[in-house]
Structure formats: structure tokens, C-alpha cells
Design a protein around this motif. Structure first.
Motif, mmCIF file in Angstrom:
data_model
loop_
_atom_site.group_PDB
_atom_site.id
_atom_site.type_symbol
_atom_site.label_atom_id
_atom_site.label_comp_id
_atom_site.label_asym_id
_atom_site.label_seq_id
_atom_site.Cartn_x
_atom_site.Cartn_y
_atom_site.Cartn_z
ATOM 1 N N ILE A 1 32.315 53.021 37.056
ATOM 2 C CA ILE A 1 32.012 51.804 37.822
ATOM 3 C C ILE A 1 31.677 52.160 39.272
ATOM 4 O O ILE A 1 32.490 52.751 39.977
ATOM 5 N N ASN A 2 30.475 51.766 39.711
ATOM 6 C CA ASN A 2 30.061 51.990 41.105
ATOM 7 C C ASN A 2 30.139 50.729 41.955
ATOM 8 O O ASN A 2 30.376 50.800 43.163
ATOM 9 N N VAL A 3 29.912 49.581 41.321
ATOM 10 C CA VAL A 3 29.822 48.313 42.066
ATOM 11 C C VAL A 3 30.542 47.206 41.303
ATOM 12 O O VAL A 3 30.458 47.133 40.072
ATOM 13 N N LEU A 4 31.249 46.354 42.050
ATOM 14 C CA LEU A 4 31.793 45.113 41.490
ATOM 15 C C LEU A 4 31.078 43.950 42.167
ATOM 16 O O LEU A 4 31.041 43.865 43.394
ATOM 17 N N TYR A 5 30.503 43.065 41.356
ATOM 18 C CA TYR A 5 29.914 41.817 41.857
ATOM 19 C C TYR A 5 30.767 40.671 41.339
ATOM 20 O O TYR A 5 30.833 40.421 40.135
ATOM 21 N N MET B 1 38.432 35.988 42.961
ATOM 22 C CA MET B 1 38.384 36.977 41.874
ATOM 23 C C MET B 1 38.264 38.390 42.451
ATOM 24 O O MET B 1 38.881 39.333 41.942
ATOM 25 N N ALA B 2 37.473 38.534 43.524
ATOM 26 C CA ALA B 2 37.320 39.853 44.160
ATOM 27 C C ALA B 2 38.654 40.350 44.704
ATOM 28 O O ALA B 2 39.001 41.531 44.550
ATOM 29 N N THR C 1 31.970 49.793 45.408
ATOM 30 C CA THR C 1 31.412 48.831 46.369
ATOM 31 C C THR C 1 31.670 47.418 45.834
ATOM 32 O O THR C 1 31.422 47.148 44.664
ATOM 33 N N ILE C 2 32.194 46.548 46.720
ATOM 34 C CA ILE C 2 32.571 45.193 46.272
ATOM 35 C C ILE C 2 31.786 44.124 47.033
ATOM 36 O O ILE C 2 31.808 44.058 48.255
ATOM 37 N N ILE C 3 31.109 43.288 46.235
ATOM 38 C CA ILE C 3 30.313 42.165 46.759
ATOM 39 C C ILE C 3 30.906 40.880 46.202
ATOM 40 O O ILE C 3 31.165 40.790 44.998
ATOM 41 N N ASN D 1 33.286 44.950 50.849
ATOM 42 C CA ASN D 1 32.092 45.355 51.600
ATOM 43 C C ASN D 1 31.311 44.205 52.203
ATOM 44 O O ASN D 1 30.807 44.300 53.320
ATOM 45 N N VAL D 2 31.180 43.096 51.443
ATOM 46 C CA VAL D 2 30.355 41.994 51.930
ATOM 47 C C VAL D 2 30.720 40.713 51.195
ATOM 48 O O VAL D 2 31.122 40.742 50.027
#
Length: 322
Positions: A221-225, A231-232, A251-253, A271-272
């Protein structure tokens, strides 16, 4: 005798204009009644949204009949039918899901009670069943998240594996935030969504689903959207418990831009966040008054929103109202 009759007639004529005005004045003093059905209290965002509606109704001198649906469509339908039975002036609601509203909205229309949608849309064939929809452009929120990711990882080689925490199944934000994000990332083949599951917009479920993602995919896993901040934040706990560093290893969006997200960014764990303002109360009360006064209102009222990366979180947090 004639002079007495003349005086009586003169008095009657003098009072006639006021006789017609008295009931109207009494009616003008009667507060406007708004029936509002809320989704529930599943997140920081929703709590702020409820507070905005309640405080704005009070400030606008509108009597608010408030119902919490606890994230169940059947509860919202019951509440709307109750508002119809009570003959409220206007009905407003944030629909739990998009479909399944035709019958109850027809009942409201038959009763001549105008309906305003807030925050979420409905999927109906006849859009005359509601007068206006006030809320965010969820597709654009998804696009903003996707554009940020493309820019952030433009120099990285693929594949970049993404896991997605969706909102409530069938809800407008879950459908649209997914669509907007996918529309953007599909322009670059190195981005791949490898897992996508609902976290129901809650922290607890976000954590639980992220734990399952980590067990299934591990270091792939590289990114969580995440479709919302709650939830994040739940997922961040799961990532840390798995011995990984949120916002660095993954990376978390996320979407909403609640205070909790800014605190997570300041702590270096998110991250954002893409803004979705819950402060719809003033706009809603203004529309409700216009609708009741017989004025025409826009069919779609979009709220203006931004995007906040980690770098601006500390500076921006004091300005946040939710």
C-alpha cells in the motif's frame, strides 16, 4: 337618529381597512416552521452541520422541528411523513442515500410543502419534487484529491497502489467522490486502486477496514484515499498499530477539512484534506424564507471550498470553525 346612523356608518368604514389587516398581522407574527431530517451524527463534520442548522434557525427566528435518522433511510422517510402530517411550512433533509425517495417526495408535493435538499442529492426522475439543492460538488472534491496526488507523485515511478475507504454505500458523496478521483487518476496508468471498501464515514469502521487492507496487502500500500477525515483518522490508528508511519510510509488523502484533520496534519500523520464545508445553516434559512415568500431560488447552490495540504495546517487551524 339619522346622525347616529351616519356616525355608525363612518366608524364602520374607518375600521374596514384595519379589519382586513388584523389576520395578516397575526399571520406575519407566526414563525415559519421548518422540518429537518438529518442523516445522523456519524462524524465531526455532521455534528458541525447539525449545530450550524440549529443555530442558524434560531438566529433567523425559524421554528425548527429536528429529526436524527441515525443513518437509516426508513427513519428519514418516517420523519418526512411526520412533517407532512404536522403541516410544516418547508421540509429540508440530507438524504442518507440517493435513491428511494420518489414516493415520499410526491406526498410532500401533493401536500404543497416545498422540499429543500442539503449536503446530499437525490436520484429522482422528476426534479420538480424538490425546489433546491444546497451543498458541495462531491465529484469536484474527488477530482481535487486526484489532482493533488498526481502532482505529489509526478516524479515517482509506478505502480502506485491505492486503497480507498468509501463513504456510506449508495450515498451521494461516496458515489461522487469515488467517480471524481477515478476520473483524474485514470489519466496516468501508474496509479492502481487495489482495494476499495466502505468505512461508513466513521472512525471505528475506518480503522477496522484499514486493518483488513493492511493484513491483505501489507507493504504494497502506497496511498490511502479516504472519503472523509473521520475514516482517515481511524485508519491512521490502524497504520500506526501495524508499525508503519502514516503520511510517510503511506500517503494519506482525505475529505472534509475538520479540525481533527488539521491536528493530524500538524502531527505529521495526514498529508492533505479537501474542504467540504458543513456550515450550510445560513444558506438554508435564507432559501427557506425565500421559498415560503414565493420567490424563485436557484435549483443548485454550490458551496465554495479549498484544499489544505499538511504544509499550511498550522497556519490555517486557528481559522477553522469546525
Amino acid at each position: 337618529m339619522k346622525s347616529m346612523k351616519r356616525r355608525a356608518l363612518s366608524l364602520a368604514l374607518a375600521l374596514t381597512p384595519f379589519a382586513g389587516l388584523l389576520p395578516q398581522a397575526a399571520m406575519a407574527e407566526k414563525p415559519l416552521v421548518l422540518g429537518f431530517s438529518q442523516v445522523g451524527a456519524e462524524s465531526e463534520w455532521r455534528t458541525a452541520n447539525t449545530e450550524s442548522i440549529k443555530s442558524s434557525a434560531k438566529a433567523a427566528d425559524i421554528t425548527l422541528k429536528f429529526s436524527d435518522a441515525q443513518q437509516k433511510q426508513e427513519n428519514q422517510i418516517k420523519a418526512i411523513r411526520s412533517f407532512i402530517a404536522q403541516r410544516v411550512d418547508v421540509i429540508a433533509f440530507s438524504p442518507v442515500v440517493e435513491s428511494g425517495w420518489e414516493n415520499v417526495l410526491r406526498e410532500a408535493k401533493a401536500a404543497r410543502i416545498p422540499v429543500v435538499l442539503t449536503d446530499r442529492a437525490v436520484d429522482v426522475k422528476d426534479d420538480s419534487l424538490y425546489v433546491s439543492f444546497i451543498g458541495s460538488d462531491f465529484v469536484e472534491e474527488g477530482r481535487k484529491a486526484g489532482r493533488w496526488l498526481l502532482e505529489e507523485m509526478k516524479d515517482k515511478t509506478g505502480p502506485i497502489h491505492i486503497v480507498e475507504l468509501q463513504g456510506t454505500v449508495g450515498s451521494a458523496p461516496a458515489i461522487d467522490r469515488k467517480a471524481g478521483f477515478e476520473e483524474v487518476i485514470k489519466t496516468d496508468s501508474k496509479f492502481k486502486i487495489i482495494r476499495s471498501q466502505t468505512g461508513d464515514f466513521t472512525r471505528a469502521k475506518g480503522k477496522e477496514v484499514m486493518e483488513a487492507f493492511l493484513k491483505a496487502e501489507g507493504n504494497k500500500i502506497n496511498v490511502l484515499y479516504a472519503h472523509n477525515d473521520d475514516m482517515a483518522i481511524g485508519a491512521i490508528q490502524a497504520i500506526e498499530e501495524a508499525g508503519l508511519r502514516p503520511a510517510k510510509d503511506i500517503t494519506i488523502i482525505s475529505i472534509d477539512a475538520v479540525k481533527g484533520a488539521f491536528e493530524a496534519m500538524i502531527a505529521g500523520k495526514l498529508n492533505v484534506t479537501v474542504e467540504c464545508s458543513p456550515l450550510l445553516g445560513d444558506q438554508l434559512m435564507s432559501v427557506v424564507k425565500d421559498v415560503k415568500a414565493g420567490k424563485s431560488v436557484p435549483k443548485r447552490i454550490v458551496t465554495k471550498e479549498g484544499i489544505f495540504p499538511m504544509e499550511v495546517a498550522k497556519q490555517e487551524l486557528p481559522n477553522r470553525k469546525y
